[in-house]
Scaffold this motif. Structure first.
Motif, PDB file in Angstrom:
ATOM      1  N   ILE A 134       1.026  -1.177  -0.061  1.00 48.12           N
ATOM      2  CA  ILE A 134       0.013   0.080   0.050  1.00 48.12           C
ATOM      3  C   ILE A 134       0.882   1.261  -0.193  1.00 48.12           C
ATOM      4  O   ILE A 134       1.785   1.465   1.076  1.00 48.12           O
ATOM      5  CB  ILE A 134      -0.904  -0.018   1.131  1.00 48.12           C
ATOM      6  CG1 ILE A 134      -1.733  -1.178   1.411  1.00 48.12           C
ATOM      7  CG2 ILE A 134      -2.083   1.118   1.142  1.00 48.12           C
ATOM      8  CD1 ILE A 134      -2.589  -1.751   0.166  1.00 48.12           C
ATOM      9  N   ALA A 135       0.674   2.036  -1.128  1.00 51.60           N
ATOM     10  CA  ALA A 135       1.745   3.250  -1.271  1.00 51.60           C
ATOM     11  C   ALA A 135       1.104   4.453  -1.752  1.00 51.60           C
ATOM     12  O   ALA A 135       0.263   4.670  -2.113  1.00 51.60           O
ATOM     13  CB  ALA A 135       2.631   2.772  -2.601  1.00 51.60           C
ATOM     14  N   TRP A 136       1.560   5.500  -0.984  1.00 50.82           N
ATOM     15  CA  TRP A 136       1.503   6.797  -1.492  1.00 50.82           C
ATOM     16  C   TRP A 136       2.744   7.134  -2.427  1.00 50.82           C
ATOM     17  O   TRP A 136       3.868   7.091  -1.994  1.00 50.82           O
ATOM     18  CB  TRP A 136       1.364   7.821  -0.386  1.00 50.82           C
ATOM     19  CG  TRP A 136       1.451   9.357  -0.993  1.00 50.82           C
ATOM     20  CD1 TRP A 136       0.605  10.002  -1.590  1.00 50.82           C
ATOM     21  CD2 TRP A 136       2.471  10.233  -0.477  1.00 50.82           C
ATOM     22  NE1 TRP A 136       0.879  11.152  -1.794  1.00 50.82           N
ATOM     23  CE2 TRP A 136       2.011  11.386  -1.217  1.00 50.82           C
ATOM     24  CE3 TRP A 136       3.703  10.075   0.330  1.00 50.82           C
ATOM     25  CZ2 TRP A 136       2.926  12.605  -0.915  1.00 50.82           C
ATOM     26  CZ3 TRP A 136       4.510  11.257   0.390  1.00 50.82           C
ATOM     27  CH2 TRP A 136       4.153  12.513  -0.163  1.00 50.82           C
ATOM     28  N   ASN A 137       2.472   7.397  -3.817  1.00 50.54           N
ATOM     29  CA  ASN A 137       3.781   7.713  -4.821  1.00 50.54           C
ATOM     30  C   ASN A 137       3.355   9.079  -5.439  1.00 50.54           C
ATOM     31  O   ASN A 137       2.641   9.081  -6.610  1.00 50.54           O
ATOM     32  CB  ASN A 137       4.032   6.687  -5.607  1.00 50.54           C
ATOM     33  CG  ASN A 137       5.043   6.989  -6.483  1.00 50.54           C
ATOM     34  OD1 ASN A 137       5.381   8.230  -6.702  1.00 50.54           O
ATOM     35  ND2 ASN A 137       5.473   5.788  -7.309  1.00 50.54           N
ATOM     36  N   PRO A 138       3.757  10.196  -4.949  1.00 50.61           N
ATOM     37  CA  PRO A 138       3.203  11.561  -5.380  1.00 50.61           C
ATOM     38  C   PRO A 138       3.564  11.604  -6.980  1.00 50.61           C
ATOM     39  O   PRO A 138       3.036  12.290  -7.578  1.00 50.61           O
ATOM     40  CB  PRO A 138       3.925  12.460  -4.571  1.00 50.61           C
ATOM     41  CG  PRO A 138       5.113  11.829  -3.922  1.00 50.61           C
ATOM     42  CD  PRO A 138       4.603  10.478  -3.795  1.00 50.61           C
ATOM     43  N   SER A 139       4.483  10.953  -7.508  1.00 49.49           N
ATOM     44  CA  SER A 139       5.196  10.998  -8.621  1.00 49.49           C
ATOM     45  C   SER A 139       4.231  10.041 -10.048  1.00 49.49           C
ATOM     46  O   SER A 139       4.604  10.306 -10.954  1.00 49.49           O
ATOM     47  CB  SER A 139       6.744  10.778  -8.868  1.00 49.49           C
ATOM     48  OG  SER A 139       7.110  10.072  -8.032  1.00 49.49           O
ATOM     49  N   TRP A 140       3.466   9.195  -9.216  1.00 49.70           N
ATOM     50  CA  TRP A 140       2.830   8.516 -10.243  1.00 49.70           C
ATOM     51  C   TRP A 140       1.252   8.786 -10.029  1.00 49.70           C
ATOM     52  O   TRP A 140       0.631   8.400  -9.336  1.00 49.70           O
ATOM     53  CB  TRP A 140       2.963   6.971  -9.958  1.00 49.70           C
ATOM     54  CG  TRP A 140       4.032   6.312 -10.328  1.00 49.70           C
ATOM     55  CD1 TRP A 140       5.430   6.947 -10.709  1.00 49.70           C
ATOM     56  CD2 TRP A 140       4.305   4.829 -10.237  1.00 49.70           C
ATOM     57  NE1 TRP A 140       6.396   5.828 -10.690  1.00 49.70           N
ATOM     58  CE2 TRP A 140       5.906   4.856 -10.418  1.00 49.70           C
ATOM     59  CE3 TRP A 140       3.536   3.870  -9.991  1.00 49.70           C
ATOM     60  CZ2 TRP A 140       6.667   3.592 -10.601  1.00 49.70           C
ATOM     61  CZ3 TRP A 140       4.345   2.460  -9.943  1.00 49.70           C
ATOM     62  CH2 TRP A 140       5.616   2.421 -10.361  1.00 49.70           C
ATOM     63  N   PRO A 141       0.726   9.644 -11.052  1.00 53.47           N
ATOM     64  CA  PRO A 141      -0.699  10.226 -10.869  1.00 53.47           C
ATOM     65  C   PRO A 141      -1.574   9.153 -11.385  1.00 53.47           C
ATOM     66  O   PRO A 141      -1.240   8.225 -11.970  1.00 53.47           O
ATOM     67  CB  PRO A 141      -0.649  11.400 -12.114  1.00 53.47           C
ATOM     68  CG  PRO A 141       0.557  11.381 -12.767  1.00 53.47           C
ATOM     69  CD  PRO A 141       1.659  10.482 -11.994  1.00 53.47           C
ATOM     70  N   ILE A 142      -2.616   9.445 -10.708  1.00 51.99           N
ATOM     71  CA  ILE A 142      -3.800   8.184 -10.591  1.00 51.99           C
ATOM     72  C   ILE A 142      -5.092   9.160 -11.200  1.00 51.99           C
ATOM     73  O   ILE A 142      -5.325  10.014 -10.444  1.00 51.99           O
ATOM     74  CB  ILE A 142      -4.285   7.577  -9.309  1.00 51.99           C
ATOM     75  CG1 ILE A 142      -2.965   7.020  -8.590  1.00 51.99           C
ATOM     76  CG2 ILE A 142      -5.031   6.545  -9.375  1.00 51.99           C
ATOM     77  CD1 ILE A 142      -3.185   6.492  -7.140  1.00 51.99           C
ATOM     78  N   ASP A 143      -5.583   8.733 -12.161  1.00 50.92           N
ATOM     79  CA  ASP A 143      -6.732   9.637 -12.722  1.00 50.92           C
ATOM     80  C   ASP A 143      -8.178   9.131 -12.024  1.00 50.92           C
ATOM     81  O   ASP A 143      -8.088   8.187 -11.209  1.00 50.92           O
ATOM     82  CB  ASP A 143      -6.800   9.451 -14.124  1.00 50.92           C
ATOM     83  CG  ASP A 143      -7.273   8.153 -14.917  1.00 50.92           C
ATOM     84  OD1 ASP A 143      -7.850   7.295 -14.183  1.00 50.92           O
ATOM     85  OD2 ASP A 143      -7.189   8.025 -16.129  1.00 50.92           O
ATOM     86  N   ALA A 144      -9.071   9.805 -12.401  1.00 49.24           N
ATOM     87  CA  ALA A 144     -10.206   9.424 -11.629  1.00 49.24           C
ATOM     88  C   ALA A 144     -10.924   8.003 -11.750  1.00 49.24           C
ATOM     89  O   ALA A 144     -11.484   7.553 -11.210  1.00 49.24           O
ATOM     90  CB  ALA A 144     -11.487  10.495 -12.184  1.00 49.24           C
ATOM     91  N   ASP A 145     -10.343   7.345 -12.894  1.00 42.73           N
ATOM     92  CA  ASP A 145     -10.610   5.762 -13.126  1.00 42.73           C
ATOM     93  C   ASP A 145      -9.908   5.063 -12.575  1.00 42.73           C
ATOM     94  O   ASP A 145      -9.810   3.784 -12.696  1.00 42.73           O
ATOM     95  CB  ASP A 145     -10.799   5.662 -14.445  1.00 42.73           C
ATOM     96  CG  ASP A 145     -11.834   6.579 -15.180  1.00 42.73           C
ATOM     97  OD1 ASP A 145     -13.018   6.584 -14.597  1.00 42.73           O
ATOM     98  OD2 ASP A 145     -11.869   6.904 -16.780  1.00 42.73           O
ATOM     99  N   GLY A 146      -8.791   5.441 -11.837  1.00 41.99           N
ATOM    100  CA  GLY A 146      -7.760   4.645 -11.038  1.00 41.99           C
ATOM    101  C   GLY A 146      -6.501   4.145 -12.074  1.00 41.99           C
ATOM    102  O   GLY A 146      -5.784   3.278 -11.598  1.00 41.99           O
ATOM    103  N   ARG A 147      -6.364   4.918 -13.037  1.00 43.20           N
ATOM    104  CA  ARG A 147      -5.396   4.484 -13.967  1.00 43.20           C
ATOM    105  C   ARG A 147      -4.196   5.162 -13.559  1.00 43.20           C
ATOM    106  O   ARG A 147      -4.136   6.449 -13.434  1.00 43.20           O
ATOM    107  CB  ARG A 147      -5.851   4.829 -15.528  1.00 43.20           C
ATOM    108  CG  ARG A 147      -6.872   3.594 -15.945  1.00 43.20           C
ATOM    109  CD  ARG A 147      -7.575   4.120 -17.272  1.00 43.20           C
ATOM    110  NE  ARG A 147      -8.524   3.260 -17.287  1.00 43.20           N
ATOM    111  CZ  ARG A 147      -9.596   3.371 -18.027  1.00 43.20           C
ATOM    112  NH1 ARG A 147      -9.800   4.586 -18.466  1.00 43.20           N
ATOM    113  NH2 ARG A 147     -10.559   2.362 -18.450  1.00 43.20           N
TER     114      ARG A 147
END
Lengths: 152, 152
Positions: A134-147
């Motif tokens: 389980i991670a928080w990675n501010p440099s990998w954006p996640i879009d509204a669909d979870g992609r």
């Protein structure tokens, strides 16, 4: 949680023992091209998630779950040899989700902390010992669909 | 190949030993809802791919790769306990890709044939024995970006 839980998998990490051999398999076999690589890790941008190849010992160390069990033939994949990841939108979301997963029948592998490569992460094993990061990675954006999109 | 190879993973299948226990973990832990379930299998629609929970013995039988090695503690994940899948657009694409992956350093686990549940599939192990299913599944549409949607 700062948002409703997305049904998303951000990253699949495969523990590997020979990066060149694996790159040949994925490159010549599937025809996939890395989006990022160093001598120690390779990432492929997949369909809304990432595939990572990482030396098994590094992955096992990161998960704090040693591999190779007695009697097991060397070179085969081991319980510690892969992990699935679910990324969350904020650092403060990481440990609460790990806790919730442990309460739901998981087993804590490592409490959340900051890895040298940035971000914040912890690991929990599901009831069959499949590892989830389980991670928080501010440099990998996640879009509204979870992609999830690879970023640096 | 009828198309350029997409960089996509269609399905992650986790071998599990107790479906109710796993459904609690994923349902109460992550808050995920199945898109399809029977007493023998559960699927979750993820971000452009599927997550499947399937009894380990069924998965191992489908892959023709038996699990549990000597000296390994029962109940832990085993080499046979998970598989990644890459779906292709046509039945005729399945075996050629398996062959190409074997040439690229993989190990054939099962030649392509038609499973009872429909479609067409075979399995190859990557150099570290991670199992990949190569499948044609006409009921799971794949969009131009390689995102797979659950269909029946």
């Amino acid at each position: 949680m700062t948002t409703t839980m997305q049904q998303q998998i951000s990253l699949i990490t495969l523990g590997i023992s020979d990066l060149a051999r694996s790159k040949r398999f994925y490159g010549e076999g599937f025809g996939w091209k890395p989006v990022f690589e160093t001598p120690g890790i390779v990432f492929y941008q997949m369909n809304g998630l990432m595939l990572g190849l990482w030396p098994t010992l590094d992955l096992e160390a990161d998960m704090q779950r040693p591999g190779q069990r007695p009697g097991q033939r060397p070179g085969l994949a081991r319980p510690g040899a892969f992990a699935l990841a679910h990324n969350v939108p904020a650092q403060a979301d990481v440990q609460p989700l790990l806790d919730r997963l442990a309460v739901a029948g998981g087993r804590m592998l490592r409490l959340a902390d900051a890895p040298p490569h940035g971000g914040f992460r912890g690991y929990v094993a599901d009831p069959d010992d499949h590892a989830w990061e389980i991670a928080w990675n501010p440099s990998w954006p996640i879009d509204a669909d979870g992609r999830v999109t690879f970023g640096i």
